[in-house]
Enzyme design. Structure first.
Site, PDB file in Angstrom:
ATOM      1  N   THR A 138       0.897  -1.156   0.000  1.00 12.89           N
ATOM      2  CA  THR A 138       0.000   0.000   0.000  1.00 12.89           C
ATOM      3  C   THR A 138       0.940   1.211   0.000  1.00 12.89           C
ATOM      4  OG1 THR A 138      -0.092   0.188   2.404  1.00 12.89           O
ATOM      5  CG2 THR A 138      -1.785  -1.183   1.393  1.00 12.89           C
ATOM      6  N   HIS A 139       0.544   2.260  -0.626  1.00 11.18           N
ATOM      7  CA  HIS A 139       1.412   3.456  -0.781  1.00 11.18           C
ATOM      8  C   HIS A 139       2.769   3.090  -1.385  1.00 11.18           C
ATOM      9  CE1 HIS A 139      -1.374   5.540   2.036  1.00 11.18           C
ATOM     10  NE2 HIS A 139      -1.361   4.389   2.665  1.00 11.18           N
ATOM     11  N   SER A 192      17.905  -2.570 -27.021  1.00 13.26           N
ATOM     12  CA  SER A 192      18.246  -1.160 -27.212  1.00 13.26           C
ATOM     13  C   SER A 192      19.189  -1.055 -28.392  1.00 13.26           C
ATOM     14  CB  SER A 192      18.916  -0.634 -25.939  1.00 13.26           C
ATOM     15  OG  SER A 192      19.785   0.431 -26.253  1.00 13.26           O
ATOM     16  N   LYS A 250      20.441  -4.503 -22.804  1.00  8.68           N
ATOM     17  CA  LYS A 250      19.053  -4.169 -22.457  1.00  8.68           C
ATOM     18  C   LYS A 250      18.021  -5.149 -22.980  1.00  8.68           C
ATOM     19  CE  LYS A 250      17.567  -0.703 -20.990  1.00  8.68           C
ATOM     20  NZ  LYS A 250      17.473   0.683 -20.720  1.00  8.68           N
ATOM     21  N   GLU A 289       4.893  -1.320 -21.674  1.00  9.67           N
ATOM     22  CA  GLU A 289       4.837   0.157 -21.641  1.00  9.67           C
ATOM     23  C   GLU A 289       3.801   0.683 -22.638  1.00  9.67           C
ATOM     24  OE1 GLU A 289       9.036   1.998 -21.155  1.00  9.67           O
ATOM     25  OE2 GLU A 289       9.326  -0.037 -21.861  1.00  9.67           O
ATOM     26  N   LYS A 342     -17.434   8.173 -35.774  1.00 13.47           N
ATOM     27  CA  LYS A 342     -16.860   6.900 -36.198  1.00 13.47           C
ATOM     28  C   LYS A 342     -15.383   6.717 -35.857  1.00 13.47           C
ATOM     29  CE  LYS A 342     -19.950   7.338 -39.879  1.00 13.47           C
ATOM     30  NZ  LYS A 342     -20.612   8.233 -38.962  1.00 13.47           N
TER      31      LYS A 342
HETATM   32  N1  ARG Z   1     -21.498  10.128 -43.745  1.00  7.64           N
HETATM   33  C1  ARG Z   1     -22.557  10.572 -42.899  1.00  7.64           C
HETATM   34  C2  ARG Z   1     -22.283  10.103 -41.471  1.00  7.64           C
HETATM   35  O1  ARG Z   1     -21.282   9.528 -41.266  1.00  7.64           O
HETATM   36  C3  ARG Z   1     -23.873  10.117 -43.351  1.00  7.64           C
HETATM   37  C4  ARG Z   1     -25.006  10.970 -42.912  1.00  7.64           C
HETATM   38  C5  ARG Z   1     -25.085  12.166 -43.738  1.00  7.64           C
HETATM   39  N2  ARG Z   1     -26.353  12.781 -43.696  1.00  7.64           N
HETATM   40  C6  ARG Z   1     -26.534  14.018 -44.145  1.00  7.64           C
HETATM   41  N3  ARG Z   1     -27.717  14.465 -44.097  1.00  7.64           N
HETATM   42  N4  ARG Z   1     -25.561  14.741 -44.594  1.00  7.64           N
HETATM   43  O2  ARG Z   1     -23.032  10.344 -40.543  1.00  7.64           O
END
Ligand code: ARG
Length: 465
Positions: free
Chosen positions: A155-156, A277, A283, A290, A325
């Site tokens: 601990t610590h 290394s 090394k 890491e 995305k």
């Molecule tokens: N490529 C767009 C997205 O990833 C699709 C939706 C686009 N819709 C629009 N009304 N411009 O969300």
């Protein structure tokens, strides 16, 4: 070819704008989901009499050809097509003309793109679950084999009490168990179908949203169209869960790094997870541990990115949401890979009992056991704690262990020592005495492993909604 939506436009986009606007560079990864979504949509359109069966068959077979061509790298995907949804539709129209133009009836890119993301999400996150389950299997096996392997508990970052390697591993098992449960829970909430929400308000066509839901394997259609195209909660939830889990990966990785150092020497990492290394020939660096420790930074970044993108956006769809995305894909890749690498690393990691022994001898790890023993002989805990503290101080000044103190030494600290019996302070004795529920005693860790095994066996069923 002009953009599919460009009927009311007189000029095309500027080159740099076209590039800025496009998402195809990253969303092409979802081409299978896009095609599956379109096939389900066109089946439903034919069943509800919106397109004919003949048209449906032509569309489906052309979509399958397009799928093969994308997979084989025979269909060029460029920023001209903006995103994967328009790339597939353009290719369809180029192949079957007027019939292809019917596919987009009763749908918008807003519901289409989210359908793709949710499908992709469900397919990819099940692979992360598989990786987490494998990690848990490795931890259970390693814990079982090392149920009696002694280890310094800290601990610590100070020597605290002796524990076992099996016990320490089972602490991580609990963390990853919660990560798995969080992911299963997020998947349950995410598994809804946005298709048919249209641009934001539904559609004037008499479509059957339950049918596409069934065809695509979702649990239910999203209840409200406006929410369906605007909601990114499930991704944020996923990124939160990924961040927490990567924090766990990072903590384990840190212990691997310092335990592997010559200062500690508790473990040795297999050569296959280290690098040398370029300058220092001696090394063997724990680079992979890491990197695992460092990768968490990206996933925290992904979470903050999407939280920030979504903040203050009005209903319903806004182009900001296209930014959902890249953080999602990044976290999917980093989390899954990190978990798999950590599992492989733990599987091959060796505990170095001889080195651990040297550390167990330092830091009065059994001081609590000494104090507990005095309590059993009638000394109130606060007094015994005080007395053992004085013993430790005396040992430090004499550079010896508690068992090396003479009766005179002890009596000089407190006359009551005359009638007290000092306990056996072997490390294994101290560890085995901690057999309370959740403790480090091998018998108790065995129970934890059994409970863990039973729970893990139930997981594969739950992870596949
Ligand atoms: N490529 C767009 C997205 O990833 C699709 C939706 C686009 N819709 C629009 N009304 N411009 O969300």
């Amino acid at each position: 070819m002009a953009n599919l939506w460009a009927g009311r436009f007189e000029r095309g986009m500027d080159g740099i704008v076209e590039e800025f606007n496009a998402s195809i560079g990253f969303d092409k990864r979802m081409y299978n989901c896009d095609i599956d979504g379109s096939i389900a949509h066109v089946f439903m359109l034919s069943e509800t009499g919106i397109v004919t069966e003949r048209e449906r068959d032509d569309i489906v077979s052309a979509l399958e050809d397009i799928r093969n061509d994308i997979a084989g790298g025979r269909l060029a995907l460029t920023v001209k097509q903006e995103d994967i949804h328009m790339a597939v539709e353009e290719a369809l129209i180029a192949r079957i003309g007027a019939t292809g133009k019917k596919l987009h009836t009763a749908r918008s890119r807003n519901d289409q793109s989210q359908t793709d993301v949710r499908l992709f999400f469900m397919r990819e996150t099940v692979l992360i679950l598989d990786a987490l389950v494998e990690l848990q299997r490795v931890i259970l096996e390693k814990a079982d084999v090392n149920i009696e392997e002694l280890l310094v508990g800290f601990t610590h970052m100070q020597h605290a009490q002796p524990v076992t390697a099996g016990f320490h591993l089972m602490a991580y098992f609990q963390m990853f168990r919660r990560d798995i449960e969080r992911l299963i829970d997020t998947r349950r909430r995410a598994n809804q179908n946005p298709l048919g929400a249209g641009a934001l308000g539904g559609t004037t066509f008499d479509i059957d949203r339950n049918r596409t839901t069934e065809l695509l394997g979702f649990d239910s259609p999203c209840e409200n169209a406006m929410d369906a195209v605007s909601d990114r909660d499930y991704i944020i939830e996923f990124l939160s869960g990924a961040s927490i889990s990567m924090m766990h990966v990072s903590r384990f990785a840190e212990e691997i790094v310092y335990w592997n150092s010559s200062e500690f020497g508790f473990i040795s990492i297999d050569d296959s997870f280290c690098t040398g290394s370029s300058m220092m020939p001696q090394k063997k660096n724990p680079d992979i541990a890491e990197l695992l420790r460092g990768k968490v930074g990206r996933v925290y970044g992904d979470l903050i990115t999407l939280l920030t993108v979504m903040k203050g956006t009005p209903l319903s769809f806004n182009k900001d949401f296209q930014e959902d995305k890249e953080p999602l894909f990044d976290a999917i890749d980093v989390w899954r890979t990190s978990v798999s690498i950590l599992a492989a690393m733990i599987e091959k990691m060796e505990y170095r009992s001889d080195e651990i022994q040297k550390h167990l001898a330092k830091g009065f790890l059994c001081a609590t056991d000494m104090a507990d023993s005095l309590v059993r002989q009638g000394i109130p805990f606060r007094d015994s704690h005080w007395l053992v503290g004085k013993m430790v101080k005396l040992c430090e000044s004499k550079s010896c262990d508690m068992s090396d103190l003479s009766l005179e030494d002890l009596i000089s600290l407190d006359p009551r020592f005359e009638s007290l019996v000092l306990p056996d302070l072997s490390m294994m004795g101290c560890v085995s005495a901690r057999k309370t529920f959740g403790g480090t005693a091998p018998s108790e860790v065995k129970r934890q492993i059994e409970v863990g095994r039973k729970w893990l066996a139930t997981i594969s069923e739950k992870s596949n909604p």
